[in-house]
Design a protein around this motif. Structure first.
Motif, short mmCIF file in Angstrom:
data_model
loop_
_atom_site.label_atom_id
_atom_site.label_comp_id
_atom_site.label_asym_id
_atom_site.label_seq_id
_atom_site.Cartn_x
_atom_site.Cartn_y
_atom_site.Cartn_z
N CYS A 34 0.70 -1.32 0.29
CA CYS A 34 0.09 0.35 0.11
C CYS A 34 0.25 1.53 0.30
O CYS A 34 0.34 1.92 -0.24
CB CYS A 34 -1.16 -0.16 0.90
N LEU A 35 1.67 0.84 1.03
CA LEU A 35 3.12 2.41 0.62
C LEU A 35 3.10 2.89 -0.52
O LEU A 35 2.81 4.36 -0.92
CB LEU A 35 4.86 2.09 1.00
N CYS A 38 0.20 5.75 -1.28
CA CYS A 38 -0.99 5.92 -0.25
C CYS A 38 0.27 7.89 -1.32
O CYS A 38 0.88 7.78 -0.81
CB CYS A 38 -0.48 5.45 0.74
N THR A 40 -0.56 10.54 0.89
CA THR A 40 0.46 10.72 1.80
C THR A 40 1.52 10.43 2.77
O THR A 40 2.59 10.89 2.99
CB THR A 40 -0.85 11.50 3.12
N TYR A 41 1.58 9.25 2.54
CA TYR A 41 2.39 8.40 2.97
C TYR A 41 4.31 8.89 1.57
O TYR A 41 4.80 9.34 2.49
CB TYR A 41 3.22 6.94 2.66
N GLU A 47 5.45 5.89 8.33
CA GLU A 47 4.85 5.65 8.95
C GLU A 47 3.25 5.40 8.75
O GLU A 47 2.22 4.45 8.19
CB GLU A 47 5.38 4.50 9.24
N ASP A 49 1.27 7.51 8.43
CA ASP A 49 0.70 8.25 7.47
C ASP A 49 0.33 7.31 6.22
O ASP A 49 0.75 7.95 5.06
CB ASP A 49 1.05 9.66 7.54
N SER A 50 0.83 6.26 6.14
CA SER A 50 0.21 5.01 5.93
C SER A 50 -0.73 4.10 6.12
O SER A 50 -1.32 4.16 6.78
CB SER A 50 1.23 4.64 5.40
N ARG A 52 -0.83 1.36 6.16
CA ARG A 52 -0.94 0.03 7.15
C ARG A 52 -0.46 1.26 8.46
O ARG A 52 -0.73 -0.08 9.44
CB ARG A 52 0.50 -0.40 6.45
N CYS A 78 -5.16 11.24 6.24
CA CYS A 78 -5.93 10.62 5.02
C CYS A 78 -6.58 11.25 3.75
O CYS A 78 -7.96 11.98 4.31
CB CYS A 78 -6.48 8.65 5.66
N CYS A 84 -4.91 2.72 -1.98
CA CYS A 84 -4.33 1.71 -1.23
C CYS A 84 -5.71 0.32 -1.23
O CYS A 84 -4.87 -0.97 -1.39
CB CYS A 84 -4.51 2.45 0.24
#
Length: 179
Positions: A34-35, A38, A40-41, A47, A49-50, A52, A78, A84
């Motif tokens: 998902c990283l 995303c 925001t990540y 981390e 802000d992901s 996960r 988010c 994601c």
């Protein structure tokens, strides 16, 4: 202390009214696929802000961790783009998790009154095009009268709170329609 469904009493970050589902949280295997999806990540590289990381915070909240300002900030950041969800090989239903979490945060987070007022204005105005329509003539007047240019070039906007400066930055430039 662990939250048990049906208790009806708040334990940790969430109350008993539709908290995020521990079963859905357990679907996340923390693989990291998902990283890269995303925004925001990718922007901040943090981390929490992901998806996960937020799922980890949801799990902590269900297990008794209090709802902290830091948790609220990570949930609020988010974008809800759900990129994601399609990137996840485990089929984690992040959309359902963040929806349940946001409802909890709105009910339970202690926000300062200016923040509550600003959020209420956003939620009561922007989802409804009919409520925005009466503001178009004011925006046109602001643009065409030169006030916008003066505000931007004079530094007057620097005296506004950051939230209002942000809204000003995303306000579209309005052009006269060609006849």
């Amino acid at each position: 202390m662990t939250y048990t469904a049906g208790e009806g009493v708040a334990r940790g970050a969430f109350d008993a009214h539709h908290p995020p589902s521990m079963e859905l949280i357990r679907d996340c295997v923390h693989c990291g696929f998902c990283l890269p999806s995303c925004p925001t990540y990718l922007l901040w590289g943090e981390e929490m802000d992901s998806p996960r990381g937020r799922i980890y915070l949801m799990k902590e909240g269900l297990e008794g961790q209090s709802l902290t300002a830091s948790m609220v900030r990570h949930f609020d950041l988010c974008l809800g783009c759900m990129a994601c969800v399609t990137a996840c090989p485990s089929g984690v239903q992040y959309d359902r998790l963040i929806e349940a979490t946001r409802q909890q945060v709105e009910r339970r987070a202690q926000r300062p009154w200016p923040t509550r007022l600003f959020r209420e204005m956003i939620f009561q105005l922007f989802p409804y095009p009919g409520r925005l329509e009466p503001l178009v003539p004011l925006a046109l007047l602001y643009e065409r009268s030169g006030l916008r240019h003066r505000a931007e070039s004079s530094g007057a906007l620097d005296r506004l709170p950051e939230r209002l400066r942000s809204l000003h930055r995303v306000m579209p430039r309005l052009r006269r329609e060609q006849a």
